[in-house]
Write an enzyme that holds these catalytic residues in place. Sequence first.
Site, PDB file in Angstrom:
ATOM      1  N   ALA A  71       0.824  -1.206   0.000  1.00 21.24           N
ATOM      2  CA  ALA A  71       0.000   0.000   0.000  1.00 21.24           C
ATOM      3  C   ALA A  71       0.861   1.261   0.000  1.00 21.24           C
ATOM      4  O   ALA A  71       0.454   2.300  -0.516  1.00 21.24           O
ATOM      5  CB  ALA A  71      -0.940   0.004   1.199  1.00 21.24           C
ATOM      6  N   THR A  72       2.051   1.174   0.575  1.00 23.81           N
ATOM      7  CA  THR A  72       2.945   2.341   0.553  1.00 23.81           C
ATOM      8  C   THR A  72       3.221   2.746  -0.892  1.00 23.81           C
ATOM      9  O   THR A  72       3.113   3.926  -1.261  1.00 23.81           O
ATOM     10  CB  THR A  72       4.269   2.005   1.277  1.00 23.81           C
ATOM     11  OG1 THR A  72       3.970   1.766   2.653  1.00 23.81           O
ATOM     12  CG2 THR A  72       5.280   3.127   1.156  1.00 23.81           C
ATOM     13  N   GLN A 180      -6.988  -0.602   5.494  1.00 24.39           N
ATOM     14  CA  GLN A 180      -7.496  -1.175   6.747  1.00 24.39           C
ATOM     15  C   GLN A 180      -8.953  -1.614   6.640  1.00 24.39           C
ATOM     16  O   GLN A 180      -9.391  -2.469   7.401  1.00 24.39           O
ATOM     17  CB  GLN A 180      -7.348  -0.164   7.904  1.00 24.39           C
ATOM     18  CG  GLN A 180      -5.913   0.173   8.258  1.00 24.39           C
ATOM     19  CD  GLN A 180      -5.177  -0.992   8.925  1.00 24.39           C
ATOM     20  OE1 GLN A 180      -5.749  -2.018   9.290  1.00 24.39           O
ATOM     21  NE2 GLN A 180      -3.871  -0.845   9.079  1.00 24.39           N
ATOM     22  N   SER A 200      -3.433  -3.522   0.559  1.00 22.67           N
ATOM     23  CA  SER A 200      -2.207  -4.211   0.975  1.00 22.67           C
ATOM     24  C   SER A 200      -2.506  -5.662   1.333  1.00 22.67           C
ATOM     25  O   SER A 200      -3.527  -5.951   1.964  1.00 22.67           O
ATOM     26  CB  SER A 200      -1.628  -3.481   2.190  1.00 22.67           C
ATOM     27  OG  SER A 200      -0.518  -4.182   2.689  1.00 22.67           O
ATOM     28  N   HIS A 202      -0.768  -7.891   3.399  1.00 17.70           N
ATOM     29  CA  HIS A 202      -0.542  -8.438   4.745  1.00 17.70           C
ATOM     30  C   HIS A 202      -1.544  -7.962   5.790  1.00 17.70           C
ATOM     31  O   HIS A 202      -1.567  -8.484   6.903  1.00 17.70           O
ATOM     32  CB  HIS A 202       0.901  -8.215   5.206  1.00 17.70           C
ATOM     33  CG  HIS A 202       1.296  -6.788   5.454  1.00 17.70           C
ATOM     34  ND1 HIS A 202       1.797  -6.369   6.651  1.00 17.70           N
ATOM     35  CD2 HIS A 202       1.286  -5.710   4.646  1.00 17.70           C
ATOM     36  CE1 HIS A 202       2.094  -5.082   6.564  1.00 17.70           C
ATOM     37  NE2 HIS A 202       1.800  -4.661   5.360  1.00 17.70           N
ATOM     38  N   CYS A 326       4.086   1.687  12.121  1.00 13.47           N
ATOM     39  CA  CYS A 326       5.046   1.940  11.052  1.00 13.47           C
ATOM     40  C   CYS A 326       6.088   2.957  11.474  1.00 13.47           C
ATOM     41  O   CYS A 326       7.133   3.064  10.872  1.00 13.47           O
ATOM     42  CB  CYS A 326       4.327   2.435   9.813  1.00 13.47           C
ATOM     43  SG  CYS A 326       3.010   1.327   9.351  1.00 13.47           S
TER      44      CYS A 326
HETATM   45  N1  PMP Z   1      -1.978   2.563   4.558  1.00 12.04           N
HETATM   46  C1  PMP Z   1      -2.472   2.217   5.758  1.00 12.04           C
HETATM   47  C2  PMP Z   1      -3.769   2.796   6.219  1.00 12.04           C
HETATM   48  C3  PMP Z   1      -1.768   1.313   6.559  1.00 12.04           C
HETATM   49  O1  PMP Z   1      -2.262   0.972   7.760  1.00 12.04           O
HETATM   50  C4  PMP Z   1      -0.547   0.782   6.093  1.00 12.04           C
HETATM   51  C5  PMP Z   1       0.252  -0.203   6.914  1.00 12.04           C
HETATM   52  N2  PMP Z   1       0.562   0.215   8.214  1.00 12.04           N
HETATM   53  C6  PMP Z   1      -0.080   1.173   4.834  1.00 12.04           C
HETATM   54  C7  PMP Z   1      -0.832   2.069   4.095  1.00 12.04           C
HETATM   55  C8  PMP Z   1       1.209   0.649   4.267  1.00 12.04           C
HETATM   56  O2  PMP Z   1       1.020  -0.658   3.802  1.00 12.04           O
HETATM   57  P1  PMP Z   1       2.238  -1.558   3.311  1.00 12.04           P
HETATM   58  O3  PMP Z   1       2.828  -2.163   4.529  1.00 12.04           O
HETATM   59  O4  PMP Z   1       1.583  -2.578   2.417  1.00 12.04           O
HETATM   60  O5  PMP Z   1       3.168  -0.694   2.561  1.00 12.04           O
END
Ligand code: PMP
Length: 391
Positions: A71-72, A180, A200, A202, A326
Amino acid sequence: MIEVYLDYNGSGPLDPRVLEEMMPVLSGGVGNASSVHRFGRRQAATVDAAREQVAALVGGRTGNTIFTAGATEANNLALRGAVEAGDESRPRVLVSAVEHASVRQTARWLGSQGLAKVEVIPVTGGGFVDPAVLEAMMGPDVLLVSVMAANSETGVLNPVAEIADQVHAYDALFHCDATQMAGRMAFDIDRTGADLVSLSGHKICGPGGVGALVGTRHGLRRVQPIIHGGGHERGLRSGSVNVPGAVGFGAAARIAVEEREVESARVAGLRDKLVAELKAGVQEVHENGDVSRRLPNTANIHFAGGDAEAVAANMDSVAVSTGSACSSGSIEPSEVLLAMGCTRTVAFESVRFSLGRFTTPGDIEVAVERCVSAVGYVRDMTEEGLSRAVG
Ligand code: PMP
Protein backbone atom coordinates in the site's frame (compact mmCIF):
# COMPACT_ATOMS: atom_id res chain seq x y z
CA MET A 1 4.22 -18.09 28.36
CA ILE A 2 1.16 -17.88 26.11
CA GLU A 3 1.65 -15.39 23.28
CA VAL A 4 -1.29 -13.27 22.19
CA TYR A 5 -1.19 -11.28 18.98
CA LEU A 6 -3.41 -8.19 18.96
CA ASP A 7 -1.66 -6.14 16.30
CA TYR A 8 -3.54 -7.10 13.14
CA ASN A 9 -3.62 -3.50 11.93
CA GLY A 10 0.17 -3.61 11.92
CA SER A 11 0.29 -6.90 10.05
CA GLY A 12 -1.89 -10.00 10.05
CA PRO A 13 -0.49 -13.54 10.28
CA LEU A 14 -0.41 -15.43 6.99
CA ASP A 15 -3.52 -17.62 6.74
CA PRO A 16 -2.39 -21.27 6.25
CA ARG A 17 -4.96 -21.58 3.43
CA VAL A 18 -3.22 -18.71 1.66
CA LEU A 19 0.17 -20.35 2.10
CA GLU A 20 -1.22 -23.56 0.66
CA GLU A 21 -2.29 -21.74 -2.49
CA MET A 22 1.07 -20.02 -2.76
CA MET A 23 3.15 -23.20 -2.39
CA PRO A 24 2.82 -24.55 -5.95
CA VAL A 25 3.84 -21.17 -7.34
CA LEU A 26 6.72 -20.84 -4.88
CA SER A 27 8.02 -24.32 -5.49
CA GLY A 28 7.13 -25.07 -9.09
CA GLY A 29 6.25 -21.91 -11.00
CA VAL A 30 8.78 -20.76 -13.53
CA GLY A 31 8.68 -18.17 -16.28
CA ASN A 32 8.34 -14.42 -16.45
CA ALA A 33 4.68 -13.45 -16.60
CA SER A 34 5.44 -11.05 -19.43
CA SER A 35 7.28 -13.60 -21.61
CA VAL A 36 5.45 -15.01 -24.61
CA HIS A 37 6.51 -18.63 -24.17
CA ARG A 38 4.20 -21.19 -22.65
CA PHE A 39 5.77 -20.91 -19.20
CA GLY A 40 5.36 -17.15 -19.21
CA ARG A 41 1.79 -17.34 -20.41
CA ARG A 42 1.00 -19.78 -17.65
CA GLN A 43 2.40 -17.37 -15.09
CA ALA A 44 0.46 -14.49 -16.64
CA ALA A 45 -2.77 -16.48 -16.40
CA THR A 46 -2.01 -17.21 -12.75
CA VAL A 47 -1.41 -13.51 -12.07
CA ASP A 48 -4.60 -12.51 -13.85
CA ALA A 49 -6.67 -14.96 -11.81
CA ALA A 50 -5.22 -13.37 -8.69
CA ARG A 51 -5.84 -9.92 -10.12
CA GLU A 52 -9.51 -10.79 -10.53
CA GLN A 53 -9.73 -11.84 -6.88
CA VAL A 54 -8.04 -8.65 -5.66
CA ALA A 55 -10.31 -6.52 -7.85
CA ALA A 56 -13.34 -8.33 -6.39
CA LEU A 57 -12.27 -7.34 -2.88
CA VAL A 58 -13.38 -3.78 -3.69
CA GLY A 59 -15.77 -4.44 -6.58
CA GLY A 60 -13.19 -3.14 -9.07
CA ARG A 61 -12.40 -4.21 -12.64
CA THR A 62 -9.65 -6.76 -13.15
CA GLY A 63 -8.10 -4.66 -15.90
CA ASN A 64 -7.97 -1.63 -13.61
CA THR A 65 -6.02 -3.40 -10.87
CA ILE A 66 -2.32 -2.63 -10.70
CA PHE A 67 -0.13 -4.84 -8.52
CA THR A 68 2.42 -2.98 -6.43
CA ALA A 69 4.83 -3.88 -3.64
CA GLY A 70 2.32 -2.79 -1.00
CA ALA A 71 0.00 0.00 0.00
CA THR A 72 2.95 2.34 0.55
CA GLU A 73 3.82 2.08 -3.12
CA ALA A 74 0.16 2.31 -4.17
CA ASN A 75 -0.18 5.53 -2.17
CA ASN A 76 3.01 6.95 -3.70
CA LEU A 77 1.78 6.03 -7.18
CA ALA A 78 -1.63 7.61 -6.63
CA LEU A 79 -0.37 10.92 -5.27
CA ARG A 80 2.85 11.45 -7.16
CA GLY A 81 1.50 9.82 -10.31
CA ALA A 82 -1.53 12.12 -10.34
CA VAL A 83 0.52 15.23 -9.65
CA GLU A 84 2.97 14.40 -12.43
CA ALA A 85 0.10 13.80 -14.84
CA GLY A 86 -1.65 17.02 -13.80
CA ASP A 87 -1.18 20.54 -15.09
CA GLU A 88 -0.72 24.04 -13.66
CA SER A 89 -4.45 24.77 -13.52
CA ARG A 90 -4.78 22.39 -10.56
CA PRO A 91 -1.86 22.84 -8.19
CA ARG A 92 -3.63 21.87 -4.96
CA VAL A 93 -3.58 18.48 -3.24
CA LEU A 94 -5.61 17.94 -0.06
CA VAL A 95 -4.78 15.11 2.34
CA SER A 96 -6.41 14.36 5.67
CA ALA A 97 -4.45 14.90 8.86
CA VAL A 98 -4.78 11.23 9.85
CA GLU A 99 -3.49 9.57 6.68
CA HIS A 100 -0.84 6.88 6.82
CA ALA A 101 2.73 8.18 6.63
CA SER A 102 3.00 6.96 3.03
CA VAL A 103 0.32 9.50 2.03
CA ARG A 104 1.39 12.31 4.34
CA GLN A 105 5.09 12.03 3.55
CA THR A 106 4.51 11.73 -0.20
CA ALA A 107 2.34 14.85 -0.05
CA ARG A 108 4.96 16.63 2.02
CA TRP A 109 7.64 15.68 -0.50
CA LEU A 110 5.53 16.88 -3.45
CA GLY A 111 5.09 20.18 -1.63
CA SER A 112 8.79 20.49 -0.82
CA GLN A 113 9.68 19.94 -4.48
CA GLY A 114 7.28 22.65 -5.58
CA LEU A 115 5.25 20.08 -7.52
CA ALA A 116 2.01 20.70 -5.62
CA LYS A 117 0.47 23.00 -3.05
CA VAL A 118 -0.38 20.63 -0.25
CA GLU A 119 -3.02 21.36 2.36
CA VAL A 120 -3.99 19.22 5.33
CA ILE A 121 -7.67 18.55 5.95
CA PRO A 122 -8.23 18.67 9.72
CA VAL A 123 -10.31 15.99 11.46
CA THR A 124 -12.92 16.18 14.20
CA GLY A 125 -12.24 15.12 17.77
CA GLY A 126 -13.80 11.80 16.73
CA GLY A 127 -11.03 11.29 14.17
CA PHE A 128 -12.89 11.69 10.84
CA VAL A 129 -13.07 14.30 8.11
CA ASP A 130 -16.10 16.57 8.37
CA PRO A 131 -17.47 17.09 4.83
CA ALA A 132 -18.39 20.70 5.70
CA VAL A 133 -14.74 21.42 6.49
CA LEU A 134 -13.62 19.80 3.25
CA GLU A 135 -16.24 21.75 1.29
CA ALA A 136 -14.75 25.03 2.51
CA MET A 137 -11.34 23.92 1.23
CA MET A 138 -12.48 22.66 -2.20
CA GLY A 139 -12.13 24.67 -5.39
CA PRO A 140 -11.58 24.26 -9.13
CA ASP A 141 -7.80 24.33 -8.58
CA VAL A 142 -7.81 21.09 -6.53
CA LEU A 143 -6.22 18.18 -8.37
CA LEU A 144 -6.60 15.38 -5.84
CA VAL A 145 -8.07 14.69 -2.43
CA SER A 146 -6.80 11.78 -0.35
CA VAL A 147 -8.90 10.53 2.56
CA MET A 148 -8.54 7.02 3.94
CA ALA A 149 -11.52 4.70 4.41
CA ALA A 150 -10.61 3.63 7.95
CA ASN A 151 -7.83 4.83 10.19
CA SER A 152 -5.21 2.27 11.22
CA GLU A 153 -4.75 3.63 14.74
CA THR A 154 -8.32 4.32 15.81
CA GLY A 155 -10.31 2.29 13.26
CA VAL A 156 -12.51 5.36 12.72
CA LEU A 157 -14.33 5.42 9.36
CA ASN A 158 -14.53 8.44 7.09
CA PRO A 159 -17.68 9.43 5.18
CA VAL A 160 -15.98 8.51 1.92
CA ALA A 161 -19.03 8.35 -0.36
CA GLU A 162 -20.02 11.87 0.61
CA ILE A 163 -16.44 13.06 0.18
CA ALA A 164 -16.26 11.46 -3.28
CA ASP A 165 -19.33 13.43 -4.40
CA GLN A 166 -17.82 16.67 -3.12
CA VAL A 167 -14.52 16.00 -4.88
CA HIS A 168 -16.21 15.05 -8.14
CA ALA A 169 -18.30 18.24 -8.09
CA TYR A 170 -14.98 19.99 -8.79
CA ASP A 171 -13.84 17.33 -11.26
CA ALA A 172 -10.94 16.49 -8.96
CA LEU A 173 -9.62 12.98 -8.24
CA PHE A 174 -10.52 11.11 -5.09
CA HIS A 175 -7.88 8.75 -3.73
CA CYS A 176 -8.92 6.48 -0.89
CA ASP A 177 -6.49 4.34 1.09
CA ALA A 178 -8.71 1.36 1.94
CA THR A 179 -5.86 -0.75 3.35
CA GLN A 180 -7.50 -1.18 6.75
CA MET A 181 -11.12 -1.34 5.68
CA ALA A 182 -11.05 -3.70 2.71
CA GLY A 183 -11.46 -7.26 3.90
CA ARG A 184 -12.90 -6.20 7.24
CA MET A 185 -16.03 -4.42 6.02
CA ALA A 186 -17.67 -4.13 2.61
CA PHE A 187 -15.93 -1.52 0.48
CA ASP A 188 -17.09 -1.02 -3.09
CA ILE A 189 -15.22 1.26 -5.44
CA ASP A 190 -18.36 2.22 -7.40
CA ARG A 191 -20.58 2.76 -4.40
CA THR A 192 -17.83 4.74 -2.67
CA GLY A 193 -17.06 6.73 -5.77
CA ALA A 194 -13.29 6.56 -5.32
CA ASP A 195 -11.14 7.01 -8.41
CA LEU A 196 -8.07 5.34 -6.92
CA VAL A 197 -7.99 2.82 -4.07
CA SER A 198 -4.89 1.50 -2.25
CA LEU A 199 -4.74 -2.01 -0.80
CA SER A 200 -2.21 -4.21 0.97
CA GLY A 201 -1.82 -8.00 1.20
CA HIS A 202 -0.54 -8.44 4.75
CA LYS A 203 -3.41 -6.56 6.40
CA ILE A 204 -5.83 -9.26 5.26
CA CYS A 205 -3.77 -12.29 6.31
CA GLY A 206 -2.04 -12.46 2.95
CA PRO A 207 1.69 -12.11 2.30
CA GLY A 208 3.62 -8.90 2.90
CA GLY A 209 5.37 -7.03 0.12
CA VAL A 210 2.39 -7.03 -2.23
CA GLY A 211 -0.44 -4.55 -2.66
CA ALA A 212 -2.49 -2.92 -5.35
CA LEU A 213 -3.81 0.31 -6.72
CA VAL A 214 -7.32 -0.32 -8.00
CA GLY A 215 -8.77 2.48 -10.05
CA THR A 216 -11.60 3.46 -12.29
CA ARG A 217 -10.61 3.85 -15.94
CA HIS A 218 -10.93 7.58 -15.52
CA GLY A 219 -8.78 7.56 -12.38
CA LEU A 220 -5.95 5.49 -13.83
CA ARG A 221 -5.86 7.62 -16.99
CA ARG A 222 -5.01 10.57 -14.80
CA VAL A 223 -1.96 8.89 -13.26
CA GLN A 224 1.57 8.57 -14.61
CA PRO A 225 3.98 5.81 -13.59
CA ILE A 226 6.54 6.54 -10.92
CA ILE A 227 8.57 3.41 -11.69
CA HIS A 228 9.76 3.22 -15.28
CA GLY A 229 10.94 0.21 -17.22
CA GLY A 230 9.38 -2.50 -19.32
CA GLY A 231 5.85 -1.13 -19.10
CA HIS A 232 4.27 -3.88 -17.00
CA GLU A 233 0.91 -3.43 -15.27
CA ARG A 234 -0.67 -1.27 -17.98
CA GLY A 235 2.49 0.77 -18.10
CA LEU A 236 1.83 2.05 -14.59
CA ARG A 237 4.23 -0.15 -12.66
CA SER A 238 7.22 -1.57 -14.44
CA GLY A 239 8.99 -4.60 -13.02
CA SER A 240 8.26 -8.32 -13.19
CA VAL A 241 5.22 -9.07 -11.08
CA ASN A 242 5.73 -10.84 -7.75
CA VAL A 243 3.79 -13.95 -8.79
CA PRO A 244 3.64 -15.80 -5.43
CA GLY A 245 2.77 -12.52 -3.73
CA ALA A 246 -0.03 -11.84 -6.20
CA VAL A 247 -1.39 -15.37 -5.80
CA GLY A 248 -1.31 -15.07 -2.01
CA PHE A 249 -2.94 -11.64 -2.08
CA GLY A 250 -5.64 -13.00 -4.40
CA ALA A 251 -6.34 -15.98 -2.12
CA ALA A 252 -6.43 -13.73 0.94
CA ALA A 253 -8.83 -11.36 -0.84
CA ARG A 254 -11.14 -14.22 -1.81
CA ILE A 255 -11.22 -15.62 1.73
CA ALA A 256 -11.83 -12.15 3.17
CA VAL A 257 -14.81 -11.60 0.87
CA GLU A 258 -16.26 -15.01 1.71
CA GLU A 259 -15.84 -14.65 5.47
CA ARG A 260 -16.02 -10.90 6.02
CA GLU A 261 -19.55 -10.65 7.32
CA VAL A 262 -19.47 -13.50 9.83
CA GLU A 263 -15.91 -12.75 10.84
CA SER A 264 -16.43 -9.06 11.49
CA ALA A 265 -19.38 -9.79 13.80
CA ARG A 266 -17.32 -12.36 15.71
CA VAL A 267 -14.32 -10.04 16.01
CA ALA A 268 -16.46 -7.06 17.05
CA GLY A 269 -17.91 -9.21 19.84
CA LEU A 270 -14.41 -10.04 21.09
CA ARG A 271 -13.27 -6.42 20.80
CA ASP A 272 -16.29 -5.22 22.77
CA LYS A 273 -15.66 -7.86 25.44
CA LEU A 274 -12.03 -6.73 25.67
CA VAL A 275 -13.03 -3.10 26.14
CA ALA A 276 -15.78 -3.89 28.65
CA GLU A 277 -13.47 -6.04 30.75
CA LEU A 278 -10.67 -3.48 30.68
CA LYS A 279 -13.13 -0.84 31.82
CA ALA A 280 -14.27 -3.16 34.60
CA GLY A 281 -10.71 -3.97 35.66
CA VAL A 282 -9.01 -0.59 35.39
CA GLN A 283 -10.13 2.86 36.43
CA GLU A 284 -9.99 5.83 34.10
CA VAL A 285 -10.11 4.05 30.80
CA HIS A 286 -11.24 6.04 27.80
CA GLU A 287 -11.56 5.07 24.15
CA ASN A 288 -10.09 7.43 21.57
CA GLY A 289 -12.08 8.18 18.44
CA ASP A 290 -15.77 8.00 17.60
CA VAL A 291 -16.72 4.46 18.61
CA SER A 292 -20.00 4.62 16.71
CA ARG A 293 -18.17 4.58 13.37
CA ARG A 294 -15.15 2.35 13.36
CA LEU A 295 -13.72 -0.96 12.22
CA PRO A 296 -15.00 -4.03 14.06
CA ASN A 297 -11.53 -5.12 15.14
CA THR A 298 -9.93 -1.99 16.59
CA ALA A 299 -9.93 -0.23 19.96
CA ASN A 300 -7.61 2.64 20.83
CA ILE A 301 -7.55 3.03 24.58
CA HIS A 302 -6.23 5.72 26.85
CA PHE A 303 -5.08 4.55 30.30
CA ALA A 304 -4.71 7.78 32.29
CA GLY A 305 -1.41 7.80 34.15
CA GLY A 306 -0.13 4.70 32.35
CA ASP A 307 2.67 5.40 29.89
CA ALA A 308 1.75 3.27 26.86
CA GLU A 309 5.29 2.08 26.10
CA ALA A 310 5.65 0.94 29.70
CA VAL A 311 2.22 -0.71 29.73
CA ALA A 312 2.95 -2.53 26.45
CA ALA A 313 6.37 -3.63 27.71
CA ASN A 314 4.78 -5.07 30.86
CA MET A 315 2.08 -7.01 29.04
CA ASP A 316 4.27 -10.11 28.73
CA SER A 317 3.96 -11.51 25.23
CA VAL A 318 0.74 -9.72 24.33
CA ALA A 319 1.42 -7.81 21.12
CA VAL A 320 -0.27 -4.42 20.97
CA SER A 321 0.76 -1.15 19.41
CA THR A 322 1.46 2.29 20.77
CA GLY A 323 1.06 5.01 18.17
CA SER A 324 1.60 3.99 14.59
CA ALA A 325 3.41 0.67 14.20
CA CYS A 326 5.05 1.94 11.05
CA SER A 327 6.83 4.69 12.92
CA SER A 328 7.38 2.91 16.20
CA GLY A 329 10.87 3.21 17.50
CA SER A 330 10.40 6.95 17.34
CA ILE A 331 9.54 8.74 20.55
CA GLU A 332 7.10 11.14 18.96
CA PRO A 333 3.47 10.80 20.06
CA SER A 334 0.92 9.58 17.52
CA GLU A 335 0.22 12.31 14.97
CA VAL A 336 -3.23 10.82 14.48
CA LEU A 337 -4.22 11.32 18.11
CA LEU A 338 -2.69 14.81 18.18
CA ALA A 339 -4.65 15.72 15.02
CA MET A 340 -7.82 14.68 16.88
CA GLY A 341 -7.03 17.20 19.59
CA CYS A 342 -5.66 14.75 22.16
CA THR A 343 -2.92 16.15 24.39
CA ARG A 344 0.62 14.77 24.12
CA THR A 345 0.06 13.07 27.47
CA VAL A 346 -3.05 11.28 26.22
CA ALA A 347 -1.21 10.29 23.05
CA PHE A 348 1.69 8.88 25.07
CA GLU A 349 -0.74 6.92 27.25
CA SER A 350 -2.80 5.29 24.50
CA VAL A 351 -2.60 1.70 23.33
CA ARG A 352 -4.06 0.21 20.15
CA PHE A 353 -5.58 -3.25 20.28
CA SER A 354 -6.35 -4.74 16.87
CA LEU A 355 -7.90 -8.18 16.61
CA GLY A 356 -8.32 -10.51 13.68
CA ARG A 357 -9.07 -13.87 12.16
CA PHE A 358 -7.15 -16.01 14.62
CA THR A 359 -8.07 -14.12 17.80
CA THR A 360 -9.88 -16.38 20.29
CA PRO A 361 -11.92 -15.71 23.44
CA GLY A 362 -8.97 -17.22 25.36
CA ASP A 363 -6.67 -14.58 23.84
CA ILE A 364 -8.95 -11.85 25.15
CA GLU A 365 -8.94 -13.32 28.66
CA VAL A 366 -5.14 -13.43 28.70
CA ALA A 367 -4.85 -9.92 27.24
CA VAL A 368 -7.26 -8.44 29.79
CA GLU A 369 -5.50 -10.08 32.70
CA ARG A 370 -2.04 -8.94 31.61
CA CYS A 371 -3.17 -5.47 30.62
CA VAL A 372 -4.97 -4.86 33.91
CA SER A 373 -1.91 -5.91 35.85
CA ALA A 374 0.47 -3.94 33.59
CA VAL A 375 -1.54 -0.72 33.95
CA GLY A 376 -1.70 -1.20 37.73
CA TYR A 377 2.03 -1.81 37.89
CA VAL A 378 2.93 1.18 35.71
CA ARG A 379 0.59 3.48 37.64
CA ASP A 380 2.06 2.33 40.97
CA MET A 381 5.59 2.84 39.73
CA THR A 382 4.77 6.27 38.40
CA GLU A 383 3.07 7.34 41.64
CA GLU A 384 5.91 5.94 43.69
CA GLY A 385 8.43 7.66 41.44
CA LEU A 386 6.54 10.90 41.63
CA SER A 387 6.14 10.86 45.39
CA ARG A 388 9.83 9.97 45.78
CA ALA A 389 10.81 12.82 43.48
CA VAL A 390 8.57 15.26 45.32
CA GLY A 391 9.20 14.03 48.83
N1 PMP B 1 -1.98 2.56 4.56
C1 PMP B 1 -2.47 2.22 5.76
C2 PMP B 1 -3.77 2.80 6.22
C3 PMP B 1 -1.77 1.31 6.56
O1 PMP B 1 -2.26 0.97 7.76
C4 PMP B 1 -0.55 0.78 6.09
C5 PMP B 1 0.25 -0.20 6.91
N2 PMP B 1 0.56 0.22 8.21
C6 PMP B 1 -0.08 1.17 4.83
C7 PMP B 1 -0.83 2.07 4.10
C8 PMP B 1 1.21 0.65 4.27
O2 PMP B 1 1.02 -0.66 3.80
P1 PMP B 1 2.24 -1.56 3.31
O3 PMP B 1 2.83 -2.16 4.53
O4 PMP B 1 1.58 -2.58 2.42
O5 PMP B 1 3.17 -0.69 2.56
